[in-house]
Design an enzyme around this catalytic site. Structure first.
Site, PDB file in Angstrom:
ATOM      1  N   ALA A 126       0.865  -1.173   0.000  1.00  0.00           N
ATOM      2  CA  ALA A 126       0.000   0.000   0.000  1.00  0.00           C
ATOM      3  C   ALA A 126       0.906   1.229   0.000  1.00  0.00           C
ATOM      4  O   ALA A 126       2.081   1.150   0.391  1.00  0.00           O
ATOM      5  CB  ALA A 126      -0.889  -0.019   1.237  1.00  0.00           C
ATOM      6  N   GLU A 161       4.824  -5.146   7.271  1.00  0.00           N
ATOM      7  CA  GLU A 161       4.048  -4.101   7.948  1.00  0.00           C
ATOM      8  C   GLU A 161       4.504  -3.794   9.370  1.00  0.00           C
ATOM      9  O   GLU A 161       4.506  -2.642   9.788  1.00  0.00           O
ATOM     10  CB  GLU A 161       2.560  -4.472   7.977  1.00  0.00           C
ATOM     11  CG  GLU A 161       1.838  -4.283   6.650  1.00  0.00           C
ATOM     12  CD  GLU A 161       1.857  -5.513   5.765  1.00  0.00           C
ATOM     13  OE1 GLU A 161       2.699  -6.410   5.999  1.00  0.00           O
ATOM     14  OE2 GLU A 161       1.046  -5.586   4.835  1.00  0.00           O
TER      15      GLU A 161
HETATM   16  N1  CO8 Z   1       4.588   3.168  -0.858  1.00  0.00           N
HETATM   17  C1  CO8 Z   1       4.982   4.338  -1.395  1.00  0.00           C
HETATM   18  N2  CO8 Z   1       6.087   4.468  -2.159  1.00  0.00           N
HETATM   19  C2  CO8 Z   1       6.828   3.375  -2.372  1.00  0.00           C
HETATM   20  C3  CO8 Z   1       6.479   2.130  -1.843  1.00  0.00           C
HETATM   21  C4  CO8 Z   1       5.291   2.037  -1.058  1.00  0.00           C
HETATM   22  N3  CO8 Z   1       4.857   0.892  -0.546  1.00  0.00           N
HETATM   23  N4  CO8 Z   1       7.412   1.233  -2.224  1.00  0.00           N
HETATM   24  C5  CO8 Z   1       8.301   1.891  -2.974  1.00  0.00           C
HETATM   25  N5  CO8 Z   1       7.972   3.189  -3.057  1.00  0.00           N
HETATM   26  C6  CO8 Z   1       8.679   4.259  -3.766  1.00  0.00           C
HETATM   27  C7  CO8 Z   1       9.909   4.692  -3.028  1.00  0.00           C
HETATM   28  O1  CO8 Z   1       9.584   5.599  -2.004  1.00  0.00           O
HETATM   29  C8  CO8 Z   1      10.732   5.298  -4.135  1.00  0.00           C
HETATM   30  O2  CO8 Z   1      10.237   6.580  -4.392  1.00  0.00           O
HETATM   31  P1  CO8 Z   1      11.280   7.798  -4.697  1.00  0.00           P
HETATM   32  O3  CO8 Z   1      11.955   7.399  -5.974  1.00  0.00           O
HETATM   33  O4  CO8 Z   1      10.383   8.993  -4.857  1.00  0.00           O
HETATM   34  O5  CO8 Z   1      12.219   7.859  -3.546  1.00  0.00           O
HETATM   35  C9  CO8 Z   1      10.374   4.440  -5.343  1.00  0.00           C
HETATM   36  O6  CO8 Z   1       9.165   3.759  -5.012  1.00  0.00           O
HETATM   37  C10 CO8 Z   1      11.434   3.409  -5.654  1.00  0.00           C
HETATM   38  O7  CO8 Z   1      11.698   2.693  -4.457  1.00  0.00           O
HETATM   39  P2  CO8 Z   1      13.172   2.441  -3.870  1.00  0.00           P
HETATM   40  O8  CO8 Z   1      14.081   3.532  -4.292  1.00  0.00           O
HETATM   41  O9  CO8 Z   1      13.031   2.186  -2.409  1.00  0.00           O
HETATM   42  O10 CO8 Z   1      13.569   1.115  -4.670  1.00  0.00           O
HETATM   43  P3  CO8 Z   1      14.532  -0.040  -4.164  1.00  0.00           P
HETATM   44  O11 CO8 Z   1      14.750  -0.930  -5.332  1.00  0.00           O
HETATM   45  O12 CO8 Z   1      15.733   0.510  -3.481  1.00  0.00           O
HETATM   46  O13 CO8 Z   1      13.691  -0.815  -3.051  1.00  0.00           O
HETATM   47  C11 CO8 Z   1      11.724  -1.877  -2.153  1.00  0.00           C
HETATM   48  C12 CO8 Z   1      12.513  -1.497  -3.424  1.00  0.00           C
HETATM   49  C13 CO8 Z   1      12.490  -2.932  -1.359  1.00  0.00           C
HETATM   50  C14 CO8 Z   1      10.394  -2.456  -2.631  1.00  0.00           C
HETATM   51  C15 CO8 Z   1      11.506  -0.616  -1.261  1.00  0.00           C
HETATM   52  O14 CO8 Z   1      10.962   0.412  -2.085  1.00  0.00           O
HETATM   53  C16 CO8 Z   1      10.551  -0.841  -0.128  1.00  0.00           C
HETATM   54  O15 CO8 Z   1      10.949  -1.396   0.880  1.00  0.00           O
HETATM   55  N6  CO8 Z   1       9.289  -0.380  -0.298  1.00  0.00           N
HETATM   56  C17 CO8 Z   1       8.294  -0.473   0.749  1.00  0.00           C
HETATM   57  C18 CO8 Z   1       7.788  -1.883   0.861  1.00  0.00           C
HETATM   58  C19 CO8 Z   1       6.799  -1.972   1.985  1.00  0.00           C
HETATM   59  O16 CO8 Z   1       7.095  -1.756   3.132  1.00  0.00           O
HETATM   60  N7  CO8 Z   1       5.574  -2.362   1.609  1.00  0.00           N
HETATM   61  C20 CO8 Z   1       4.495  -2.510   2.582  1.00  0.00           C
HETATM   62  C21 CO8 Z   1       3.757  -1.234   2.737  1.00  0.00           C
HETATM   63  S1  CO8 Z   1       2.561  -1.336   4.046  1.00  0.00           S
HETATM   64  C22 CO8 Z   1       1.301  -2.184   3.345  1.00  0.00           C
HETATM   65  O17 CO8 Z   1       1.327  -2.604   2.221  1.00  0.00           O
HETATM   66  C23 CO8 Z   1       0.116  -2.400   4.230  1.00  0.00           C
HETATM   67  C24 CO8 Z   1      -1.096  -2.978   3.508  1.00  0.00           C
HETATM   68  C25 CO8 Z   1      -2.309  -2.880   4.351  1.00  0.00           C
HETATM   69  C26 CO8 Z   1      -2.721  -1.436   4.525  1.00  0.00           C
HETATM   70  C27 CO8 Z   1      -3.813  -1.287   5.496  1.00  0.00           C
HETATM   71  C28 CO8 Z   1      -4.165   0.168   5.704  1.00  0.00           C
HETATM   72  C29 CO8 Z   1      -4.554   0.517   7.064  1.00  0.00           C
END
Ligand code: CO8
Length: 258
Positions: free
Chosen positions: A64, A132
């Site tokens: 998300a 999460e």
């Molecule tokens: N949300 C928003 N932006 C994101 C997300 C995300 N989940 N994942 C990646 N991005 C963005 C980054 O911020 C980055 O943006 P920018 O270029 O502007 O800095 C861009 O995408 C590229 O990401 P990275 O530079 O971090 O790319 P990497 O290759 O270095 O890393 C990863 C890739 C490992 C996927 C890393 O981006 C990461 O860890 N992302 C977050 C993953 C995460 O924690 N996902 C879970 C989110 S919580 C969730 O899903 C809960 C669901 C239930 C919700 C219930 C609501 C109450």
């Protein structure tokens, strides 16, 4: 509704939907969830199988959208969680099979989206996880419920408590995905799988999906009685007559979805 974050390729019987938000690795914000909801709620009735994937080479869905969630209060968090959970439940109960072709990161809400699909296949570059708790939340799009069903409670608890991401080969080993492929073969294999499904009697496939979904929550006697009812209902379809007479006459069946 016009879709800004969904790329749809409908070939008739098989439809492919790619989530496309390249700046955030296809993270799900509320606009994307609403688009998904609209697409699923109004899906063309000629479609017999749906493939969901992520646009680009790196990510299925990276969760998300954290930037949208960061400042939510309790009530808003509940609303956002409910929106995702409702859309994913619609996918789970869609009367056609849904295949997740996981081409990269399937984290948090991305893993939860894949788990709402009937079948998951993945690129060998895919990564799965429920990170999460590292963000101070729990899986909020029904991941706690579906992960335990798919991989067992012990493994689900380990993955959710640690938040660790697993590679495709481990996802295959624990039963989170059915098969893994080279990245460039993934969509072709998803189409092959969908093609193997859509040649079958659509009503029978629909009943099978409905039953498999429902039986999980039933006691054994109720599950067996439910299956018996669904089995009987198949005999009220023209496709059952067609399927069996084609077999007996040694020809290919032509199912009419009736
Ligand atoms: N949300 C928003 N932006 C994101 C997300 C995300 N989940 N994942 C990646 N991005 C963005 C980054 O911020 C980055 O943006 P920018 O270029 O502007 O800095 C861009 O995408 C590229 O990401 P990275 O530079 O971090 O790319 P990497 O290759 O270095 O890393 C990863 C890739 C490992 C996927 C890393 O981006 C990461 O860890 N992302 C977050 C993953 C995460 O924690 N996902 C879970 C989110 S919580 C969730 O899903 C809960 C669901 C239930 C919700 C219930 C609501 C109450």
């Amino acid at each position: 509704m016009e879709y800004n974050f969904l790329k749809i390729n409908n070939t008739g019987a098989i439809c492919t939907l790619a989530i496309s938000a390249p700046k955030s690795l296809n993270a799900l914000n509320s606009t994307i969830l609403k688009e998904l909801d609209d697409f699923i709620s109004n899906i063309d009735t000629d479609i017999r199988a749906l493939i969901i994937t992520g646009d680009g080479e790196k990510s299925f869905v990276a969760g998300a959208d954290i930037s949208e969630m960061a400042n939510l209060n309790e009530a808003e968090g509940e609303v956002f969680g409910k929106l995702g959970a409702q859309v994913f439940r619609k996918i789970e109960t869609l009367p056609i099979p849904v295949i997740a072709a996981v081409n990269g990161f399937a984290l948090g809400g991305g893993c939860e989206l894949a788990m709402a699909c009937d079948i998951r296949i993945a690129s060998n570059k895919a990564k799965f996880g429920q990170p999460e708790v590292g963000l101070g939340i729990i899986p909020g799009f029904s991941g706690t419920y579906r992960l335990a069903k798919l991989v067992g409670m012990g493994m689900a608890k380990e993955l959710i408590y640690t938040g660790r991401a697993i590679r495709a080969d481990e996802a295959l080993r624990i039963g989170l995905v059915n098969a893994i492929y080279e990245p460039e073969q993934l969509m072709e294999e998803a189409m092959n799988l969908a093609n193997r499904i859509v040649v079958n009697a659509p009503i029978a496939v629909r009943y099978a999906k409905e039953f498999i979904n429902e039986e999980y929550d039933l006691a054994a006697d109720d599950a067996i009685a439910f299956e018996n009812k669904m089995f009987g209902k198949c005999f009220a379809t023209q496709d059952q007559k067609e399927g069996m007479s084609a077999f007996l006459n040694k020809v290919k069946p032509e199912f009419k979805n009736r």
